[in-house]
Design a protein around this motif. Structure first.
Motif, PDB file in Angstrom:
ATOM      1  N   ALA A   1      29.446  24.639  43.212  1.00 33.11           N
ATOM      2  CA  ALA A   1      30.453  23.700  42.714  1.00 33.11           C
ATOM      3  C   ALA A   1      31.717  23.749  43.559  1.00 33.11           C
ATOM      4  N   GLY A   2      31.976  24.879  44.170  1.00 31.14           N
ATOM      5  CA  GLY A   2      33.145  25.027  45.035  1.00 31.14           C
ATOM      6  C   GLY A   2      32.814  24.894  46.510  1.00 31.14           C
ATOM      7  N   GLY A   3      31.586  24.478  46.785  1.00 28.88           N
ATOM      8  CA  GLY A   3      31.182  24.320  48.172  1.00 28.88           C
ATOM      9  C   GLY A   3      31.051  25.626  48.916  1.00 28.88           C
ATOM     10  N   GLN A   4      30.682  26.689  48.203  1.00 29.00           N
ATOM     11  CA  GLN A   4      30.588  28.016  48.805  1.00 29.00           C
ATOM     12  C   GLN A   4      29.183  28.588  48.679  1.00 29.00           C
ATOM     13  N   SER A   5      28.880  29.544  49.512  1.00 25.06           N
ATOM     14  CA  SER A   5      27.691  30.362  49.298  1.00 25.06           C
ATOM     15  C   SER A   5      28.035  31.403  48.228  1.00 25.06           C
ATOM     16  N   VAL A   6      27.015  32.085  47.725  1.00 24.79           N
ATOM     17  CA  VAL A   6      27.272  33.136  46.742  1.00 24.79           C
ATOM     18  C   VAL A   6      28.132  34.241  47.350  1.00 24.79           C
ATOM     19  N   ASP A   7      27.867  34.613  48.598  1.00 24.24           N
ATOM     20  CA  ASP A   7      28.671  35.652  49.256  1.00 24.24           C
ATOM     21  C   ASP A   7      30.137  35.225  49.379  1.00 24.24           C
ATOM     22  N   GLU A   8      30.358  33.973  49.733  1.00 27.33           N
ATOM     23  CA  GLU A   8      31.734  33.469  49.842  1.00 27.33           C
ATOM     24  C   GLU A   8      32.407  33.438  48.486  1.00 27.33           C
ATOM     25  N   PHE A   9      31.658  33.061  47.471  1.00 23.63           N
ATOM     26  CA  PHE A   9      32.194  33.032  46.106  1.00 23.63           C
ATOM     27  C   PHE A   9      32.635  34.421  45.659  1.00 23.63           C
ATOM     28  N   LEU A  10      31.821  35.417  45.989  1.00 25.16           N
ATOM     29  CA  LEU A  10      32.138  36.787  45.587  1.00 25.16           C
ATOM     30  C   LEU A  10      33.282  37.369  46.402  1.00 25.16           C
ATOM     31  N   GLU A  11      33.156  37.305  47.714  1.00 25.26           N
ATOM     32  CA  GLU A  11      34.123  37.974  48.589  1.00 25.26           C
ATOM     33  C   GLU A  11      35.437  37.206  48.735  1.00 25.26           C
ATOM     34  N   GLY A  12      35.364  35.893  48.696  1.00 21.46           N
ATOM     35  CA  GLY A  12      36.586  35.114  48.867  1.00 21.46           C
ATOM     36  C   GLY A  12      37.175  34.603  47.572  1.00 21.46           C
ATOM     37  N   GLY A  13      36.373  34.622  46.510  1.00 25.40           N
ATOM     38  CA  GLY A  13      36.843  34.125  45.227  1.00 25.40           C
ATOM     39  C   GLY A  13      37.135  35.244  44.247  1.00 25.40           C
ATOM     40  N   LEU A  14      36.078  35.817  43.680  1.00 17.72           N
ATOM     41  CA  LEU A  14      36.259  36.850  42.654  1.00 17.72           C
ATOM     42  C   LEU A  14      37.007  38.067  43.188  1.00 17.72           C
ATOM     43  N   ALA A  15      36.748  38.444  44.416  1.00 22.22           N
ATOM     44  CA  ALA A  15      37.394  39.634  44.964  1.00 22.22           C
ATOM     45  C   ALA A  15      38.907  39.499  45.020  1.00 22.22           C
ATOM     46  N   GLN A  16      39.384  38.292  45.239  1.00 22.23           N
ATOM     47  CA  GLN A  16      40.833  38.096  45.370  1.00 22.23           C
ATOM     48  C   GLN A  16      41.568  38.240  44.034  1.00 22.23           C
ATOM     49  N   GLY A  17      40.821  38.265  42.951  1.00 22.58           N
ATOM     50  CA  GLY A  17      41.448  38.470  41.649  1.00 22.58           C
ATOM     51  C   GLY A  17      41.551  39.923  41.241  1.00 22.58           C
ATOM     52  N   THR A  18      41.199  40.828  42.142  1.00 19.96           N
ATOM     53  CA  THR A  18      41.295  42.254  41.852  1.00 19.96           C
ATOM     54  C   THR A  18      42.483  42.873  42.576  1.00 19.96           C
ATOM     55  N   LEU A  19      42.940  44.006  42.102  1.00 19.70           N
ATOM     56  CA  LEU A  19      44.051  44.692  42.755  1.00 19.70           C
ATOM     57  C   LEU A  19      43.677  45.153  44.157  1.00 19.70           C
ATOM     58  N   LEU A  20      42.446  45.565  44.331  1.00 18.36           N
ATOM     59  CA  LEU A  20      42.009  46.083  45.628  1.00 18.36           C
ATOM     60  C   LEU A  20      41.526  44.983  46.574  1.00 18.36           C
ATOM     61  N   LYS A  21      41.491  43.755  46.064  1.00 20.38           N
ATOM     62  CA  LYS A  21      41.032  42.606  46.863  1.00 20.38           C
ATOM     63  C   LYS A  21      39.614  42.806  47.378  1.00 20.38           C
ATOM     64  N   ARG A  22      38.799  43.428  46.578  1.00 15.02           N
ATOM     65  CA  ARG A  22      37.387  43.599  46.897  1.00 15.02           C
ATOM     66  C   ARG A  22      36.630  43.849  45.601  1.00 15.02           C
ATOM     67  N   LEU A  23      35.318  43.814  45.677  1.00 18.31           N
ATOM     68  CA  LEU A  23      34.475  44.059  44.513  1.00 18.31           C
ATOM     69  C   LEU A  23      33.757  45.407  44.658  1.00 18.31           C
ATOM     70  N   PRO A  24      33.321  45.985  43.554  1.00 20.07           N
ATOM     71  CA  PRO A  24      32.601  47.257  43.642  1.00 20.07           C
ATOM     72  C   PRO A  24      31.246  47.089  44.315  1.00 20.07           C
ATOM     73  N   THR A  25      30.722  48.178  44.845  1.00 24.64           N
ATOM     74  CA  THR A  25      29.414  48.189  45.490  1.00 24.64           C
ATOM     75  C   THR A  25      28.406  48.929  44.618  1.00 24.64           C
ATOM     76  N   LEU A  26      27.139  48.724  44.913  1.00 23.18           N
ATOM     77  CA  LEU A  26      26.082  49.442  44.204  1.00 23.18           C
ATOM     78  C   LEU A  26      26.254  50.952  44.370  1.00 23.18           C
ATOM     79  N   SER A  27      26.618  51.382  45.564  1.00 22.78           N
ATOM     80  CA  SER A  27      26.803  52.806  45.813  1.00 22.78           C
ATOM     81  C   SER A  27      27.906  53.381  44.940  1.00 22.78           C
ATOM     82  N   GLU A  28      29.012  52.672  44.817  1.00 26.00           N
ATOM     83  CA  GLU A  28      30.131  53.170  44.004  1.00 26.00           C
ATOM     84  C   GLU A  28      29.729  53.291  42.533  1.00 26.00           C
TER      85      GLU A  28
END
Length: 269
Positions: free
Chosen positions: A212-239
């Motif tokens: 809907a935003g013209g993005q891939s899922v990776d772009e949606f996660l890294e450029g969209g949802l991640a920017q709403g966090t204090l660390l500007k990133r999302l957690p990883t499976l390893s973490e």
């Protein structure tokens, strides 16, 4: 072996063939646990089991429908006999659901799907393992939720209510099971940045919103949802997996009835 976090522990992971469940199973085994992974798809369980065995870990698989209470209870009893006890249990079962649809267009079925699905499996698995845990050997039940439990945004009614329900379930269950020497801790990650690449259902879940935003899922996660966090990133499976291992270990023995916030600062408790 004495330096490992989970040496001589028996851990059962429901949804152990999935992205999060598999990542946690691998780390639990690395840290000395005997891991019993259960899920609906044997092929996915086998992939995780091969990785664990190749690294020298101890693992057993079982194809179990976690919506079948009798089957889950039978499996838990078999695990307890094989291992002598169940020390750790984790429900990492996924339930496909709707995100992005507002009340006017949301059906009752779609609203209830995550609430019934997630909480039904959480009840079934917790009830199955609890009789085989605790007392002389400390027990730990780990649960998974999402930041939707706290967020006030549109389009996530069913998702949000199910996430809040899982956290409430964990909190109250901790009070009930504490006298039996069983801890209950919830883990609340955000969208996991590398989970879609690992085969998580979240790739399919987020695809409509990304498109809907013209993005891939990776772009949606890294450029969209991640920017709403204090660390500007999302957690990883390893973490998530490394944190789960610590929470399941005796080193976190004073923790129960709480939620570990792994949202990278999307929520500040």
């Amino acid at each position: 072996m004495s330096g490992l976090l989970l040496s001589d522990k028996n851990a059962v992971i429901y949804g152990g063939g999935g992205a999060i469940g598999g990542a946690i199973a691998r780390v639990f085994a690395r840290e000395g646990a005997r891991v019993f992974i259960a899920g609906r798809t044997q092929a996915k369980l086998d992939v995780v089991a091969r990785d664990i065995a190749a690294a020298g870990g101890k693992v057993e698989t079982a194809q179990v429908n976690v919506f079948d209470q009798q089957a889950v209870e039978k499996h838990a009893a078999e695990v307890a006999v094989a291992g002598g006890s169940i020390d750790i249990a984790l429900n990492a079962v996924s339930v496909m659901h709707d995100q992005g649809t507002f009340l006017a267009d949301l059906s009752l079925e779609e609203f209830l799907r995550p609430i019934d699905g997630f909480l039904r499996t959480l009840f079934i698995t917790s009830k199955a393992v609890a009789p085989h845990m605790g007392r002389a050997r400390p027990g730990v039940i780990l649960t998974l939720s999402e930041p939707g439990s706290k967020l006030a945004i549109g389009g996530i009614l069913g998702h949000s209510v199910s996430a809040a329900g899982k956290e409430a379930f964990s909190r109250v269950l901790a009070a009930e099971l504490a006298p039996s020497n069983i801890r209950v801790i919830g883990i609340r990650p955000h969208a996991v940045v590398d989970a879609p690449a690992a085969g998580s259902y979240t790739g399919e879940l987020f695809e409509p919103m990304a498109a809907a935003g013209g993005q891939s899922v990776d772009e949606f996660l890294e450029g969209g949802l991640a920017q709403g966090t204090l660390l500007k990133r999302l957690p990883t499976l390893s973490e998530i997996a490394e944190t789960a291992a610590f929470l399941a270990s005796d080193r976190s023995g004073a923790m129960t009835g709480t939620i570990a916030n792994l949202t990278a600062g999307a929520l500040v408790d």
